[in-house]
Each structure stands twice: as structure tokens, then as C-alpha cells.
Motif scaffolding. Sequence first.
Motif, short mmCIF file in Angstrom:
data_model
loop_
_atom_site.label_atom_id
_atom_site.label_comp_id
_atom_site.label_asym_id
_atom_site.label_seq_id
_atom_site.Cartn_x
_atom_site.Cartn_y
_atom_site.Cartn_z
N VAL A 1 -5.65 -18.85 30.31
CA VAL A 1 -4.90 -19.03 31.56
C VAL A 1 -4.63 -20.49 31.88
CG1 VAL A 1 -5.68 -16.86 32.59
CG2 VAL A 1 -7.07 -18.93 32.86
N ALA A 2 -5.27 -21.42 31.15
CA ALA A 2 -5.04 -22.84 31.43
C ALA A 2 -5.65 -23.67 30.30
CB ALA A 2 -5.66 -23.25 32.77
N PRO B 1 -3.93 -36.43 25.88
CA PRO B 1 -2.61 -36.31 26.52
C PRO B 1 -1.58 -37.29 25.98
CG PRO B 1 -4.17 -37.36 28.00
CD PRO B 1 -4.97 -36.87 26.84
N ASP B 2 -2.02 -38.42 25.42
CA ASP B 2 -1.07 -39.43 24.94
C ASP B 2 -0.51 -39.11 23.56
OD1 ASP B 2 -1.53 -40.89 27.26
OD2 ASP B 2 -3.18 -42.03 26.36
N SER B 3 -1.20 -38.23 22.81
CA SER B 3 -0.76 -37.98 21.43
C SER B 3 -0.45 -36.52 21.15
CB SER B 3 -1.84 -38.46 20.44
OG SER B 3 -3.07 -37.79 20.69
N GLU B 4 -0.91 -35.61 22.00
CA GLU B 4 -0.71 -34.20 21.75
C GLU B 4 0.03 -33.54 22.92
OE1 GLU B 4 -1.28 -32.36 19.14
OE2 GLU B 4 -2.19 -33.96 17.94
N PRO B 5 1.02 -32.67 22.64
CA PRO B 5 1.73 -31.99 23.73
C PRO B 5 0.88 -30.89 24.35
CG PRO B 5 2.49 -31.16 21.61
CD PRO B 5 1.55 -32.30 21.31
N ASP B 6 1.25 -30.51 25.57
CA ASP B 6 0.58 -29.39 26.22
C ASP B 6 1.04 -28.08 25.60
OD1 ASP B 6 -0.67 -31.17 27.95
OD2 ASP B 6 1.00 -31.10 29.38
N VAL B 7 0.33 -27.01 25.92
CA VAL B 7 0.69 -25.68 25.41
C VAL B 7 1.74 -25.08 26.32
CG1 VAL B 7 -0.16 -23.38 24.84
CG2 VAL B 7 -1.61 -25.38 24.42
N ALA B 8 2.84 -24.69 25.72
CA ALA B 8 3.94 -24.12 26.51
C ALA B 8 3.49 -22.81 27.17
CB ALA B 8 5.15 -23.87 25.61
N GLY B 9 3.84 -22.67 28.44
CA GLY B 9 3.58 -21.43 29.16
C GLY B 9 2.24 -21.38 29.86
N LEU B 10 1.39 -22.40 29.69
CA LEU B 10 0.08 -22.41 30.33
C LEU B 10 -0.05 -23.63 31.23
CD1 LEU B 10 -2.45 -21.43 27.49
CD2 LEU B 10 -1.56 -19.98 29.31
N PRO B 11 -0.67 -23.46 32.41
CA PRO B 11 -0.93 -24.64 33.24
C PRO B 11 -1.79 -25.64 32.48
CG PRO B 11 -1.35 -22.59 34.45
CD PRO B 11 -1.13 -22.21 33.02
N ALA B 12 -1.40 -26.89 32.51
CA ALA B 12 -2.11 -27.93 31.75
C ALA B 12 -2.67 -28.97 32.71
CB ALA B 12 -1.19 -28.57 30.73
N PHE B 13 -3.93 -29.35 32.47
CA PHE B 13 -4.58 -30.38 33.29
C PHE B 13 -4.88 -31.59 32.41
CE2 PHE B 13 -5.38 -26.34 35.31
CZ PHE B 13 -5.25 -26.61 36.66
#
Length: 471
Positions: free
Chosen positions: A177-178, A184-196
Motif C-alpha cells: 500500500v506504500a 530517492p536521488d538515484s531510484e524512481p518511486d513505484v508507480a501507483g503506490l504512495p511514496a515517502f
Amino acid sequence: MHTVIRQTTGRDFADMESALARLLDVMLVALGAALASLLCLADPALSIVEASFVAFDMAFAILLLPWFGVYDSWRGRSTWRLSVRIVFGWIVVQACGVAVMFLLHRTASLSRLWCVTWTALTACALVASRLLVHAALGRMRRAGRNLRTVAVVGAGAHRDGVIAHIAGSPDAGFRAVATLNTWPDSEPDVAGLPAFRQLRELADWVRREQIDEVWIALPMSEEDTVLQVLAEFSGDLVNVRFLPDVRSLVMFDRHVVDLLGSPAINLMASPMTPYALLQKALFDRLFAVVALLALGPLMLSIAIAVKATSKGPVLFTQRRKGTDGRVFRIYKFRSMRAHAQQPGVVRQATRGDLRITRVGAFLRRTSLDELPQFFNVLRGEMSVVGPRPHAIEHDDQYRGLVDGYIHRYRIKPGITGWAQVNGFRGETDRIEKMQRRVEHDLYYLRNWSFGLDMRIVVATVVKGFLNRNAY
């Protein structure tokens, strides 16, 4: 420090589920006995002795089955292993019941057929009940109910793989769910999930939304981040699990075992669990006994033919390595003429080899020369299915040339194997052939199952006895 009292509905449901499972198992023990009496006894009404036996078993089931972990949460775990545990636990329960009846001198009054039928029917009923429950739970979870929510801490391919496994296993009952992106500077967040991006922000959100679990998907080198997550949630009743990224280190599996009271991750160790080894050993012994009884006349005929057509002993023996490198003597029907060998050198058979007798050529082509190895299986030195053992001289030659070669000996060698039924048998005149054979052997070790063994046995019978690479 934050202290949060979470709702106990999930725990109460789990406790109720465990209690109902125990009650169901006891009922199945009694029903199995009743059904066996209808099938096997002239008078379906149980005698006092038989009823006492059933009562003892019901009591032992309540006391002993929990020791086998069959009432723990098996969410996301193998139903096959659960089935093996419940059957093994039931056999122990039945053995304890028989022991009590023996001490009371009442075993003579019991029908052997009834006991065997009762044991088999109850084992099937216990497994079937577990499979039905898991099927029903799987259907509920696919519909979005009975789920445990998961926040994943990590970054990179390992984090993405963990989330993909969660999404690809809806029956397990987890839902990502998150995420907390630790790079955060080198890897993208996961699409479709809230990212902190900050741990405190994730922790506040987990408490507010009452998320069930936090999974840490990081390399073992990220110890500081792991400790920060543990410290943040130390006052919360949330499950925190560490899924270390050890893909570059692990040879076979990533199972965590209890070692002297401490958790240990297997990096290079036998991939077979004690339950799997026991299951495999029982199958090997039973199969070997049946094979030797069924093939006895054929083996006697082969022995006579070998002795009558060439000078020398009927059986050929050679030193091979077994489990953990232990040396044993392997048995084969002799297929070559007696000849002197240079010490420390083993010359492989080649096409048109003049040392091979006419009878020997037929035996090697049909693999009938391997039949005496069922005696090795009976002695516990070999298995019916496993990596084929090589001459010790070849082991010394290839262990430094072929990646993973020595790990073939993590389990017992076999009469037949995954490499053999896929065509990798016979002469290995090029290093590439041995490499491919070893790759198939390691695949077998990583993916062993009783079903795979049966598949290999059937393939050996259907096509393994006639192979153009055997000479």
C-alpha cells in the motif's frame, strides 16, 4: 517513542481460526475411524477397545499436532509443506495411540485392515480440509478481503521484486500500500503506490492508517537504515520483517533457520529441508525394494549373459562420491572386457570403444547396466533421482573448471536425474557438455519437489532407456 494500541480483530480471528482447526481435526480423526469401520468391519459399531483407541488418538491429536506448527499462520507459505507436516503429525499421533494400546495389551483385538484404512482416510481428510480452507481463503483474498496491508521500505530491483511478488501472489493475502524510497536521488518511486522520502512521514502514516506490516527490502550492507526502521516502530504493534537482498551471495535458497537459538540465512547449504530428506529417503527405500523384487528375474538373466559372454566378474565397482563428498562403491553390470587401468586415470567410454562387449553395448544403450545401483539406494548411498555421480578422478578435474560443480554433492547422487532425461548423459568430451550437465543438476537442487522426482522417473522409463548418447 510512540505507543499505539492496535485493533485486535485480526488476532481474535486468527485465534478463533486456530481453535476451529483443532476442533475440525479431532472430528476428522473420529469420522475417519467410523468410515473405516463401515468399510472394513463386519459390525460397523466400534467395540470398546476400538473406541478407546479412537479416544486416545483424539487426545493425542490435541496434544501433539500443535508441535508440528500446523495451527500457525501459513499465510504466504507453501501448502505442500503444510500438507507434509499434517500427515507426518497424524502418523506420530497414530503411532502414540498404537503404543498405548500395546502397553494395555489390546493390540491383538484390533483389526489391522481397519487401522491402516483409518490412518489413510484420516490423512487424506486432514490434507483435504487444509486445501479446502486455503482455497476458500485464497478466493476471499482475491476478492479483496482478509488482507494484510504492507508498507515496503527499500529501493532498486530488490524492492520492485518484492512488490511484484506481493502483487503476483493474491492468494497469500498481502497487499502493498506504500513505499519508503531509501535512495530517492538515484531510484524512481513505484508507480501507483504512495511514496515517502522520510521515515517519520511513513511511520506517522502507518500509525494513522493502521497498516499491518512493514517490510524492509534492503541489502545487508544497509544496516543503519534497518536499525532506524526498527527504532521507529519499536513502540508499535506492527509486524516488521527484513527481506535482505542476498541474491548475489546465495547458492540455493534464502531460508532462515534456527541455529543454536539464533536466526541464520542459508547462503551455501543443502537446499533440502529435513522433511524433504525424510520424504525422499522413504520413497527411495520403498522404490528400491519394489524395483529389486520386480526386476530380480531380469537382473539374474543379465548376470548370466555377462558371465557367459566374457571373462571377469559380473559386477563392476568403482569409487564415487556421495552426499557431502563421502566415498562409496557404486555397482554396475560389467559392460567392458577386463583391462588394466592406469592409476589415477579414468578413460571415458567413446563411440565404437573396443573395450565394450557385445552384451555390454546393449546394456549401456538401454541403461540396464545401472540396475544394480538399486542396492546402493537400499544401502542409503544413492537416491533414485539425483545428480549422477562421476568418477572421483573426474571430480578432481572438473571442480576447478565448472562453476558450481562441487555443489552437486549437497544431496545423494541418483540413478537417474534431470540432466540425464534432458539428454546430458554419456561422454563429456568438451567442457561445455559438463557445464550444461551441472547447470541441470543445480536446477534440480534449487527446484526439488516430489512431483519433479516423479516426472523424472516417468521420463526415464519412457525415453531414458534408449538414448543415442549412451555408448
